[in-house]
Scaffold this motif. Structure first.
Motif, PDB file in Angstrom:
ATOM      1  N   THR A   1     -42.968 -70.026 -55.443  1.00 48.70           N
ATOM      2  CA  THR A   1     -43.462 -70.800 -56.369  1.00 48.70           C
ATOM      3  C   THR A   1     -43.523 -71.829 -56.843  1.00 48.70           C
ATOM      4  OG1 THR A   1     -42.800 -67.847 -57.233  1.00 48.70           O
ATOM      5  CG2 THR A   1     -44.650 -69.071 -58.334  1.00 48.70           C
ATOM      6  N   ALA A   2     -42.697 -72.150 -57.104  1.00 47.82           N
ATOM      7  CA  ALA A   2     -42.254 -73.721 -57.210  1.00 47.82           C
ATOM      8  C   ALA A   2     -42.959 -74.453 -56.754  1.00 47.82           C
ATOM      9  CB  ALA A   2     -41.174 -74.043 -57.450  1.00 47.82           C
TER      10      ALA A   2
ATOM     11  N   PRO B   1     -48.274 -74.892 -56.580  1.00 44.39           N
ATOM     12  CA  PRO B   1     -48.730 -74.624 -57.926  1.00 44.39           C
ATOM     13  C   PRO B   1     -50.345 -74.031 -57.899  1.00 44.39           C
ATOM     14  CG  PRO B   1     -48.572 -76.425 -56.900  1.00 44.39           C
ATOM     15  CD  PRO B   1     -48.732 -75.993 -56.033  1.00 44.39           C
ATOM     16  N   GLY B   2     -50.733 -72.582 -59.428  1.00 41.96           N
ATOM     17  CA  GLY B   2     -51.524 -72.097 -59.742  1.00 41.96           C
ATOM     18  C   GLY B   2     -51.162 -69.811 -59.357  1.00 41.96           C
TER      19      GLY B   2
ATOM     20  N   ASN C   1     -51.838 -64.857 -56.835  1.00 39.22           N
ATOM     21  CA  ASN C   1     -53.092 -65.810 -57.558  1.00 39.22           C
ATOM     22  C   ASN C   1     -53.294 -65.472 -59.332  1.00 39.22           C
ATOM     23  OD1 ASN C   1     -55.330 -64.439 -56.977  1.00 39.22           O
ATOM     24  ND2 ASN C   1     -55.938 -66.393 -55.298  1.00 39.22           N
TER      25      ASN C   1
ATOM     26  N   ARG D   1     -44.708 -80.044 -49.831  1.00 37.14           N
ATOM     27  CA  ARG D   1     -45.224 -79.314 -50.896  1.00 37.14           C
ATOM     28  C   ARG D   1     -46.361 -79.218 -51.046  1.00 37.14           C
ATOM     29  NH1 ARG D   1     -47.412 -78.652 -54.948  1.00 37.14           N
ATOM     30  NH2 ARG D   1     -47.235 -80.355 -55.751  1.00 37.14           N
TER      31      ARG D   1
ATOM     32  N   ALA E   1     -48.248 -75.426 -49.483  1.00 40.16           N
ATOM     33  CA  ALA E   1     -49.317 -75.032 -50.430  1.00 40.16           C
ATOM     34  C   ALA E   1     -50.714 -75.162 -49.671  1.00 40.16           C
ATOM     35  CB  ALA E   1     -49.267 -75.875 -51.704  1.00 40.16           C
TER      36      ALA E   1
END
Length: 135
Positions: A41-42, A45-46, A66, A98, A102
């Protein structure tokens, strides 16, 4: 084996970016290994929640929410390969890794959301057609 390597790399990246102390990182890695599931989750984002885990069949499974759609997606060999390449690239910073992770996760979620919207639209169209035929 590729799935396990990518899972391990994702797990390590998740605890590095999370800004935890060395002791907290070790505890998290141990917890993730025991559960065979890493919280990403980190890294995304979102997302309300995002995890990747290993199932009994040796497959890596992404679970993401989401807030609009909840996805359970078995990662394909191509997706695992992309993840492995990103995570193994020594020229990329943790932030770049990251962002790429993502992007991959968001792509999967958006694809599933589009498919779900299409199916819903098709079902609504069929219902309207059937309703008109009855009249």
């Amino acid at each position: 084996e590729m799935a396990m390597n990518a899972y391990t790399s994702l797990m390590l990246l998740a605890v590095q970016i999370d800004g935890k102390t060395e002791e907290e990182r070790k505890a998290l890695v141990s917890e993730y290994a025991d559960r065979k599931q890493a919280d990403l989750t980190a890294l995304v984002p979102g997302m309300k929640s995002c995890t990747v885990g290993m199932e009994g069949n040796g497959k890596a499974v992404l679970r993401a929410d989401n807030g609009i759609v909840t996805v359970r997606h078995e990662l394909t060999a191509a997706e695992m390969n992309r993840l492995s390449l990103v995570l193994a690239d020594g020229n990329l910073s943790d932030e770049a890794k990251r962002l790429r992770v993502a992007g991959l996760v968001n792509g999967i979620v958006l694809s599933r959301q589009a498919a779900q919207n299409y199916e819903q639209g098709m079902n609504e169209g069929l219902e309207r057609t059937e309703s008109l035929q009855r009249k």
